[in-house]
Design a protein around this motif. Structure first.
Motif, PDB file in Angstrom:
ATOM      1  N   LYS A   1       0.806  -1.230   0.000  1.00  0.00           N
ATOM      2  CA  LYS A   1       0.000   0.000   0.000  1.00  0.00           C
ATOM      3  C   LYS A   1       0.839   1.279   0.000  1.00  0.00           C
ATOM      4  O   LYS A   1       0.526   2.240   0.703  1.00  0.00           O
ATOM      5  CB  LYS A   1      -0.954   0.019   1.210  1.00  0.00           C
ATOM      6  CG  LYS A   1      -1.728  -1.258   1.481  1.00  0.00           C
ATOM      7  CD  LYS A   1      -2.705  -1.587   0.366  1.00  0.00           C
ATOM      8  CE  LYS A   1      -3.637  -2.726   0.737  1.00  0.00           C
ATOM      9  NZ  LYS A   1      -2.973  -4.005   1.000  1.00  0.00           N
ATOM     10  N   PRO A   2       1.927   1.369  -0.771  1.00  0.00           N
ATOM     11  CA  PRO A   2       2.710   2.612  -0.740  1.00  0.00           C
ATOM     12  C   PRO A   2       1.957   3.770  -1.381  1.00  0.00           C
ATOM     13  O   PRO A   2       1.228   3.579  -2.366  1.00  0.00           O
ATOM     14  CB  PRO A   2       3.956   2.251  -1.552  1.00  0.00           C
ATOM     15  CG  PRO A   2       3.478   1.213  -2.519  1.00  0.00           C
ATOM     16  CD  PRO A   2       2.457   0.409  -1.751  1.00  0.00           C
ATOM     17  N   THR A   3       2.120   4.951  -0.845  1.00  0.00           N
ATOM     18  CA  THR A   3       1.522   6.148  -1.435  1.00  0.00           C
ATOM     19  C   THR A   3       2.349   7.366  -1.050  1.00  0.00           C
ATOM     20  O   THR A   3       3.061   7.349  -0.041  1.00  0.00           O
ATOM     21  CB  THR A   3       0.065   6.343  -0.986  1.00  0.00           C
ATOM     22  OG1 THR A   3      -0.541   7.376  -1.760  1.00  0.00           O
ATOM     23  CG2 THR A   3      -0.017   6.687   0.487  1.00  0.00           C
ATOM     24  N   VAL A   4       2.277   8.400  -1.857  1.00  0.00           N
ATOM     25  CA  VAL A   4       3.000   9.641  -1.601  1.00  0.00           C
ATOM     26  C   VAL A   4       2.083  10.618  -0.883  1.00  0.00           C
ATOM     27  O   VAL A   4       0.933  10.810  -1.284  1.00  0.00           O
ATOM     28  CB  VAL A   4       3.515  10.265  -2.916  1.00  0.00           C
ATOM     29  CG1 VAL A   4       4.130  11.641  -2.674  1.00  0.00           C
ATOM     30  CG2 VAL A   4       4.544   9.354  -3.567  1.00  0.00           C
ATOM     31  N   LEU A   5       2.587  11.207   0.204  1.00  0.00           N
ATOM     32  CA  LEU A   5       1.859  12.205   0.977  1.00  0.00           C
ATOM     33  C   LEU A   5       2.553  13.552   0.841  1.00  0.00           C
ATOM     34  O   LEU A   5       3.749  13.616   0.546  1.00  0.00           O
ATOM     35  CB  LEU A   5       1.802  11.826   2.452  1.00  0.00           C
ATOM     36  CG  LEU A   5       1.402  10.409   2.828  1.00  0.00           C
ATOM     37  CD1 LEU A   5       1.523  10.211   4.324  1.00  0.00           C
ATOM     38  CD2 LEU A   5      -0.009  10.119   2.361  1.00  0.00           C
TER      39      LEU A   5
END
Length: 207
Positions: free
Chosen positions: A121-125
């Motif tokens: 579940k990687p994501t950029v914040l």
């Protein structure tokens, strides 16, 4: 759209007529594509393939500007982050573990971090000051790293089967759930309340 040979097709969408038309085929990568990510801030997009190749293209002309090759590694994800320093973030499989690479747009390696488990579940914040972060689950851990240095901002361990996480709008609260829907932990931290998802709003659920 992509296919098993690594070809990418670009379509132009007409919202008024509710149709789309194929405009371009890209044949630059020689193995199946694992991930595509676009950045409107940088006017760039990236594609990652399972042979360890990540290509950077311009928007909207789709001109190939650079290729990054990570030898003997399978690239699972590639992201673009625009600040404080524009960078390409690449997640690669290394046997039972995964590694994260941070490169400059010019293709120079900035940092590398290896996890003991697979990254999920990687994501950029992005926070209110336009600083970028990478958030993900790994084994019994939930991590948030700053970009491009890949240093821990949040590191929570000993979670029981973490599966998904979601945040409120200002990222002052992060809820982490296991596969049966039970809440595992909640983060409340006033010092990090400005961090918020840059594109996925409240729910992060990427296969």
């Amino acid at each position: 759209s992509i296919n098993s040979k690594g070809n990418i097709a670009l379509y132009e969408i007409n919202l008024e007529e509710k149709n789309f038309e194929k405009k371009l085929l890209i044949y630059d990568q020689m193995s199946p594509i694992s991930h595509i990510y676009c950045s409107s801030q940088l006017n760039l997009w990236v594609s990652a393939s399972i042979d360890g190749c990540v290509n950077i293209y311009t928007l909207p002309l789709c001109k190939l500007v650079r290729s990054i090759k990570i030898e003997t590694q399978k690239c699972s994800y590639a992201f673009l982050a625009d600040s404080p320093l524009p960078c390409v973030v690449i997640i690669c499989s290394e046997g039972e573990a995964d590694s994260i690479y941070s490169y400059s747009i010019n293709g120079k390696l900035i940092s590398k971090k290896t996890e003991d488990n697979k990254i999920n579940k990687p994501t950029v914040l992005k926070d209110a000051y336009f600083n970028s972060y990478l958030a993900y689950l790994s084994g019994t851990y939930f991590n948030i790293l700053n970009l491009p240095q890949l240093k821990y901002v949040v590191n929570i361990h000993n979670l029981k089967d973490p599966y998904i996480f979601c945040t409120n709008e200002d990222m002052s609260m992060v809820n982490i759930f296991n596969r049966i829907g039970s809440e595992v932990t909640v983060i409340r931290d006033e010092s990090r309340k400005s961090i918020k998802p840059s594109s996925l709003k409240n729910l992060v659920n990427i296969k």
